[in-house]
Design a protein around this motif. Structure first.
Motif, PDB file in Angstrom:
ATOM      1  N   ALA A 701       0.832  -1.212   0.000  1.00  0.00           N
ATOM      2  CA  ALA A 701       0.000   0.000   0.000  1.00  0.00           C
ATOM      3  C   ALA A 701       0.869   1.265   0.000  1.00  0.00           C
ATOM      4  O   ALA A 701       0.591   2.214  -0.722  1.00  0.00           O
ATOM      5  N   ILE A 702       1.950   1.198   0.826  1.00  0.00           N
ATOM      6  CA  ILE A 702       2.828   2.384   0.866  1.00  0.00           C
ATOM      7  C   ILE A 702       3.459   2.621  -0.499  1.00  0.00           C
ATOM      8  O   ILE A 702       3.524   3.767  -0.984  1.00  0.00           O
ATOM      9  N   ILE A 703       3.887   1.521  -1.114  1.00  0.00           N
ATOM     10  CA  ILE A 703       4.531   1.670  -2.430  1.00  0.00           C
ATOM     11  C   ILE A 703       3.538   2.250  -3.434  1.00  0.00           C
ATOM     12  O   ILE A 703       3.856   3.193  -4.179  1.00  0.00           O
ATOM     13  N   ALA A 704       2.290   1.732  -3.391  1.00  0.00           N
ATOM     14  CA  ALA A 704       1.270   2.226  -4.327  1.00  0.00           C
ATOM     15  C   ALA A 704       1.015   3.716  -4.085  1.00  0.00           C
ATOM     16  O   ALA A 704       0.906   4.506  -5.030  1.00  0.00           O
ATOM     17  N   ALA A 724      14.344  -8.099  -0.565  1.00  0.00           N
ATOM     18  CA  ALA A 724      14.721  -7.210  -1.670  1.00  0.00           C
ATOM     19  C   ALA A 724      13.925  -7.547  -2.913  1.00  0.00           C
ATOM     20  O   ALA A 724      13.398  -6.655  -3.604  1.00  0.00           O
ATOM     21  N   GLU A 725      13.813  -8.849  -3.186  1.00  0.00           N
ATOM     22  CA  GLU A 725      13.111  -9.246  -4.403  1.00  0.00           C
ATOM     23  C   GLU A 725      11.633  -8.885  -4.343  1.00  0.00           C
ATOM     24  O   GLU A 725      11.064  -8.345  -5.294  1.00  0.00           O
ATOM     25  N   LEU A 726      11.044  -9.202  -3.190  1.00  0.00           N
ATOM     26  CA  LEU A 726       9.621  -8.909  -3.046  1.00  0.00           C
ATOM     27  C   LEU A 726       9.351  -7.405  -3.216  1.00  0.00           C
ATOM     28  O   LEU A 726       8.441  -7.009  -3.934  1.00  0.00           O
ATOM     29  N   LEU A 727      10.195  -6.605  -2.566  1.00  0.00           N
ATOM     30  CA  LEU A 727      10.009  -5.147  -2.633  1.00  0.00           C
ATOM     31  C   LEU A 727      10.177  -4.653  -4.073  1.00  0.00           C
ATOM     32  O   LEU A 727       9.409  -3.816  -4.550  1.00  0.00           O
ATOM     33  N   ALA A 728      11.151  -5.220  -4.765  1.00  0.00           N
ATOM     34  CA  ALA A 728      11.371  -4.828  -6.164  1.00  0.00           C
ATOM     35  C   ALA A 728      10.143  -5.199  -6.982  1.00  0.00           C
ATOM     36  O   ALA A 728       9.673  -4.406  -7.812  1.00  0.00           O
ATOM     37  N   ASP A 729       9.620  -6.403  -6.707  1.00  0.00           N
ATOM     38  CA  ASP A 729       8.422  -6.849  -7.433  1.00  0.00           C
ATOM     39  C   ASP A 729       7.255  -5.898  -7.223  1.00  0.00           C
ATOM     40  O   ASP A 729       6.460  -5.654  -8.116  1.00  0.00           O
ATOM     41  N   MET A 730       7.188  -5.392  -5.962  1.00  0.00           N
ATOM     42  CA  MET A 730       6.054  -4.524  -5.646  1.00  0.00           C
ATOM     43  C   MET A 730       6.221  -3.116  -6.243  1.00  0.00           C
ATOM     44  O   MET A 730       5.338  -2.319  -6.163  1.00  0.00           O
ATOM     45  N   ASN A 734      14.344   1.582  -4.503  1.00  0.00           N
ATOM     46  CA  ASN A 734      15.610   1.585  -3.762  1.00  0.00           C
ATOM     47  C   ASN A 734      15.491   0.889  -2.423  1.00  0.00           C
ATOM     48  O   ASN A 734      14.390   0.765  -1.888  1.00  0.00           O
ATOM     49  N   ALA A 735      16.672   0.470  -1.913  1.00  0.00           N
ATOM     50  CA  ALA A 735      16.660  -0.197  -0.608  1.00  0.00           C
ATOM     51  C   ALA A 735      17.918   0.157   0.166  1.00  0.00           C
ATOM     52  O   ALA A 735      18.930   0.581  -0.396  1.00  0.00           O
ATOM     53  N   GLN A 736      17.813  -0.059   1.469  1.00  0.00           N
ATOM     54  CA  GLN A 736      18.926   0.268   2.371  1.00  0.00           C
ATOM     55  C   GLN A 736      18.847  -0.771   3.465  1.00  0.00           C
ATOM     56  O   GLN A 736      17.752  -1.074   3.963  1.00  0.00           O
ATOM     57  N   GLY A 737      19.954  -1.364   3.850  1.00  0.00           N
ATOM     58  CA  GLY A 737      19.878  -2.366   4.909  1.00  0.00           C
ATOM     59  C   GLY A 737      21.141  -3.182   5.016  1.00  0.00           C
ATOM     60  O   GLY A 737      22.065  -3.031   4.210  1.00  0.00           O
ATOM     61  N   TYR A 738      21.158  -4.011   6.057  1.00  0.00           N
ATOM     62  CA  TYR A 738      22.354  -4.807   6.340  1.00  0.00           C
ATOM     63  C   TYR A 738      22.705  -5.760   5.199  1.00  0.00           C
ATOM     64  O   TYR A 738      23.836  -6.212   5.071  1.00  0.00           O
ATOM     65  N   LEU A 739      21.660  -6.074   4.394  1.00  0.00           N
ATOM     66  CA  LEU A 739      21.934  -6.936   3.246  1.00  0.00           C
ATOM     67  C   LEU A 739      23.040  -6.337   2.391  1.00  0.00           C
ATOM     68  O   LEU A 739      23.899  -7.053   1.876  1.00  0.00           O
ATOM     69  N   TYR A 740      23.046  -5.057   2.291  1.00  0.00           N
ATOM     70  CA  TYR A 740      24.040  -4.381   1.457  1.00  0.00           C
ATOM     71  C   TYR A 740      25.225  -3.917   2.277  1.00  0.00           C
ATOM     72  O   TYR A 740      26.360  -4.183   1.943  1.00  0.00           O
ATOM     73  N   SER A 741      24.894  -3.291   3.357  1.00  0.00           N
ATOM     74  CA  SER A 741      25.992  -2.852   4.246  1.00  0.00           C
ATOM     75  C   SER A 741      25.424  -2.238   5.507  1.00  0.00           C
ATOM     76  O   SER A 741      24.354  -1.625   5.479  1.00  0.00           O
ATOM     77  N   ARG A 742      26.142  -2.406   6.576  1.00  0.00           N
ATOM     78  CA  ARG A 742      25.804  -1.674   7.806  1.00  0.00           C
ATOM     79  C   ARG A 742      26.326  -0.254   7.632  1.00  0.00           C
ATOM     80  O   ARG A 742      27.154  -0.023   6.740  1.00  0.00           O
ATOM     81  N   PRO A 743      25.908   0.653   8.460  1.00  0.00           N
ATOM     82  CA  PRO A 743      26.513   1.978   8.406  1.00  0.00           C
ATOM     83  C   PRO A 743      28.009   1.843   8.715  1.00  0.00           C
ATOM     84  O   PRO A 743      28.379   1.158   9.667  1.00  0.00           O
ATOM     85  N   LEU A 744      28.848   2.490   7.919  1.00  0.00           N
ATOM     86  CA  LEU A 744      30.295   2.344   8.070  1.00  0.00           C
ATOM     87  C   LEU A 744      30.983   3.700   8.011  1.00  0.00           C
ATOM     88  O   LEU A 744      30.451   4.642   7.426  1.00  0.00           O
ATOM     89  N   PRO A 745      32.213   3.755   8.547  1.00  0.00           N
ATOM     90  CA  PRO A 745      32.955   5.005   8.404  1.00  0.00           C
ATOM     91  C   PRO A 745      33.323   5.226   6.938  1.00  0.00           C
ATOM     92  O   PRO A 745      33.358   4.274   6.143  1.00  0.00           O
ATOM     93  N   ALA A 746      33.592   6.478   6.606  1.00  0.00           N
ATOM     94  CA  ALA A 746      33.814   6.872   5.213  1.00  0.00           C
ATOM     95  C   ALA A 746      34.859   6.005   4.507  1.00  0.00           C
ATOM     96  O   ALA A 746      34.666   5.593   3.356  1.00  0.00           O
ATOM     97  N   THR A 747      35.948   5.701   5.230  1.00  0.00           N
ATOM     98  CA  THR A 747      37.028   4.944   4.573  1.00  0.00           C
ATOM     99  C   THR A 747      36.535   3.577   4.100  1.00  0.00           C
ATOM    100  O   THR A 747      36.836   3.136   2.987  1.00  0.00           O
TER     101      THR A 747
END
Ligand code: C2E
Ligand code: MG
Ligand code: MG
Length: 762
Positions: A701-704, A724-730, A734-747
């Motif tokens: 609903a939010i996506i719609a 990720a797949e389900l969200l893409a299907d819907m 874009n996505a953000q999360g530990y699947l890709y990376s945790r918050p990290l220092p710039a380096t």
């Protein structure tokens, strides 16, 4: 005139008798037998006899005349002496003015009265005219003219004359003119009296009368039997009685019945002993109203020391009493809301504790704090803030029981004291009622304002034995309620005190953290769901605490919010993020945006637009690379001014995202109105995907909704591929999360970016 006639008559008789004697004496002697020769010889004797007889007659007449005159003169002298004596006794002077000659004869007393020692000094009419006071000259002359003209039977004038040594003094002159047979005045005789003392006492009396009538204090004069002789106007105004109604009556007419007999007895006793009495008396006005007066009664004694009068002077002190009450009210109440203040609350709390101790009951204390009131005050102004406080106080008061005390401690802090309760549970409905007071928005300055409150609860005797402890602990519980997201209540627990101490310690070191470069910015990648490429980063703050290590926002941001430090943190992160983004762009990384979180308090500060402009300019970053995130709750709360600020930010060319979407209560109207480009689906709806049907439906609903409003969508907290797949299907891009990376220092982020060759444009 009669004396003239008698003189003429005597002379005539003498002429007749002596003529007859001369003419007839010889014939008479001849007739008696005297011969001519004898007669001729007797002529000398006859002449001598005539002379002797007339001389004897003259002697007799002169002597009796002189005797009579002396007698008259003696009598006159005695009468004059008597007159002088009488005048000396009366202290009046005599003057005698001969109008034709202008000569004035004055008595010695007269001269003395005017300070002239020399006799001739006042003997001319002109001299008197010189002595006359210029202001009195016209009336004195007029009185004289009238009398001389015969219009007045007596000359009378009161005027000032210049005393030789003492300046002008007041004199009363009166007299009567002597007139000739034609009625023409030729002399005027009269007396002069020094009336200066009388005039002065008249003046004093006149002044006293003015004071008597114009004073605002009521005055009553009674005789020795306490019957009213006189009252002044103020008396009539204060009591409502006219003078006619009270004269001859006793002052007890005004009695209110509020004082017992003892009171009056003491008053009379003090009047007898000290000859005066002073005190507060409650009397009754004619209209029945009872009022307080401050009264002074004095006794007046005659020359023999006998009591002759009582004089009472009183002031109506009802106004003073009212202001005393007002002062008392202000000392114990808050002037803005008229609720009890801290002082009165403390008194009532102490009493409630004492009562609860005796009856083995409990007392509840609810500390109430309006959430984010400061922001309203800052953005709408203090007057609107005051209106809001008043309205909030009214609502809470309307919902509290009569026996409970709702007090305002200051600012946006209120306390509800709940008396006679059996257990902590009894306070839950009370707290809920308080929260419900804020369900409806407030209409302030034609704006609809949503407000919530946080409540901290402590209990006697469970959480403290005295007022201070209970208040401190309720305050501590309040911070827990605030930390739990506000608009809620929290009970005090022992553990809380520890937590509160920790918070206080944290708060004080947070100040140093901001200035002392202990804050760090971590970055979390945001990816394109279709390609898996990093398209942007979110800047997230961390605190490199010297003792506690690296702290995440949940540990210190609530403290920062309460301490009013959020705006400083946000600005720091914004600057760092802009700097870093520009570096990465310069390094050739194909990033679309850098997301920076924006707290409500920063937005509410007027300078937010300026700060953003400055950060961009300072780091040479183009506005299109910056995205500001505002949580849904904050986005929905804000007033028109803040909406305008968001518009201004958009005008700079930056994008805006709504963070944690789904956790707040968005109004579609408002969402449409907000100048937003992106919705970030809250982690809460993502974490249970795809298992949770409800979350799936919500996410869909939010996506719609986002798509229909033409907004980009980012799913937060994506941890698994399925998600990720389900969200893409819907349709989420874009996505953000530990699947890709945790918050990290710039380096470390840079390494990540480098691992993704397609990220590099050069
Ligand atoms: P946020 O803006 O929604 O940031 C995302 C939060 O979710 C971050 O928490 C991030 O570490 C966490 N997160 C991201 N992906 C995952 C995931 O897959 N699983 C889980 N469990 N968590 C994930 P973080 O860094 O602790 O920040 C918490 C919140 O603090 C932020 O939520 C943001 O609201 C606030 N915040 C952080 N930095 C700032 C800042 O500089 N200014 C302001 N105003 N708020 C900030
Ligand atoms: Mg965020
Ligand atoms: Mg978020």
């Amino acid at each position: 005139m009669s004396s003239n006639r008698s003189a003429w008559q005597i002379t005539l008789i003498y002429l007749v008798v002596s003529a007859l004697w001369i003419l007839l004496s010889d014939s008479a002697l001849t007739w008696l037998g005297f011969s001519i020769e004898l007669l001729q010889r007797l002529q000398t004797v006859k002449g001598l006899v005539f002379i002797s007889v007339t001389a004897g007659l003259i002697f007799y007449l002169t002597r009796s005349h002189l005797r009579r005159r002396r007698q008259q003169e003696r009598e006159l002298r005695i009468s004059e002496q008597r007159f002088e004596l009488a005048l000396a006794g009366s202290e009046d002077g005599v003057w005698d003015w001969h109008l034709n000659s202008g000569q004035v004869h004055v008595s010695e007393q007269c001269r003395r009265m005017l300070g002239f020692a020399d006799k001739g000094a006042l003997e001319l009419a002109g001299k008197w005219a010189e002595l006359l006071h210029p202001d009195d000259s016209a009336t004195a002359r007029q009185a004289l003219r009238e009398h001389l003209a015969g219009t007045s039977s007596r000359f009378h004038s009161v005027h000032r004359l210049r005393h030789r040594q003492e300046g002008f003094r007041w004199y009363e002159a009166s007299g009567r003119a002597l007139r000739d047979p034609t009625g023409k005045p030729w002399r005027i005789l009269g007396i002069l009296r020094d009336v200066t003392a009388q005039k002065e006492s008249e003046e004093r009396l006149r002044q006293a009368a003015v004071v008597f009538d114009s004073t605002t204090e009521g005055v009553v004069i009674t005789d020795a039997h306490n019957r009213i002789l006189n009252v002044n106007q103020a008396f009539c105004q204060i009591t409502g009685y006219s003078a006619d109604e009270v004269i001859g009556v006793k002052p007890s007419l005004l009695k209110s019945g509020w004082h017992d007999d003892d009171f009056y007895q003491q008053m009379w006793q003090s009047l007898q002993q000290d000859k005066s009495w002073q005190g507060e008396v409650w009397n009754r006005r004619k209209n029945g109203e009872i009022y307080p007066q401050w009264q002074t009664i004095n006794t007046v004694h005659d020359a023999d020391g006998k009591l002759s009068h009582y004089v009472a002077v009183f002031a109506d002190i009802s106004k003073i009493k009212r202001s005393e009450q007002k002062i008392d009210f202000l000392a114990h109440n808050d002037p803005l809301t008229r609720l009890p203040n801290r002082l009165l609350l403390n008194e009532r709390l102490e009493n409630a504790i004492q009562r609860a101790k005796r009856q083995n009951e409990k007392v509840g204390l609810i500390f109430i704090d309006l959430d984010r009131f400061k922001a309203v005050n800052d953005s709408l102004g203090h007057s609107a803030g005051d209106d809001l406080l008043r309205a909030a106080a009214q609502r809470m008061l309307a919902r509290s029981r009569e026996q409970d005390t709702l007090a305002r401690l200051g600012g946006d802090e209120f306390v509800l004291l709940v008396d006679d309760i059996q257990s902590a549970d009894d306070l839950i409905p009370v707290a809920k009622r308080l929260l419900a007071c804020f369900d409806k928005p407030f209409d302030i300055d034609h704006q609809s304002l949503h407000l919530t409150v946080s409540l901290g609860i402590s209990l006697y005797p469970d959480d403290g034995n005295d007022a201070r402890a209970l208040l401190t602990h309720a305050d501590t519980a309040l911070t827990l309620a605030k930390d739990s997201g506000r608009n809620t209540y929290a009970f005090y627990t022992q553990a809380l005190t520890l937590h509160a101490r920790e918070r206080i310690a944290l708060e004080s070191s947070l100040h140093q953290a901001i200035s002392g470069r202990q804050l760090r910015v971590y970055y979390q990648p945001q990816v394109d769901l279709s390609s898996g490429q990093i398209i942007g980063l979110e800047a997230l703050v961390r605190w490199q605490h010297p003792e506690l290590g690296l702290l995440t926002p949940d540990r210190f941001l609530p403290v920062a919010v309460n301490a009013g430090l959020m705006a400083g943190i946000d600005e720091f992160v914004l600057n760092q993020a802009c700097l870093q983004m520009q570096r990465w762009l310069d390094a050739g990384f194909a990033l679309q945006h850098m997301a920076v979180n924006m707290s409500g308090s920063w937005l509410e500060r007027g300078q937010v637009v300026e700060s953003v402009k400055l950060a961009l300019a300072r780091n040479g970053l183009h506005a299109r690379f910056l995205e500001l995130e505002l949580t849904e709750t904050e986005a929905m709360r804000h007033s028109e001014t803040n909406l305008q600020r968001l518009d201004d930010l958009r005008q700079l060319g930056i994008s805006l995202a709504i963070d944690d979407f789904g956790t707040g209560y968005s109004s579609l109207m408002r969402l449409k109105r907000l100048p937003v480009n992106r919705l970030k689906i809250d982690r809460g709806f993502v974490s249970e995907l795809p298992q949770d049907q409800n979350d799936t439906a919500i996410a869909r609903a939010i996506i719609a909704l986002g798509l229909s409003l033409n907004m980009a969508l980012t799913a937060e907290g994506v941890e698994t591929r399925e998600q990720a797949e389900l969200l893409a299907d819907m349709g989420c891009q874009n996505a953000q999360g530990y699947l890709y990376s945790r918050p990290l220092p710039a380096t470390e982020i840079e390494e990540l970016l480098q691992q993704q060759p397609s990220c590099v444009t050069r």
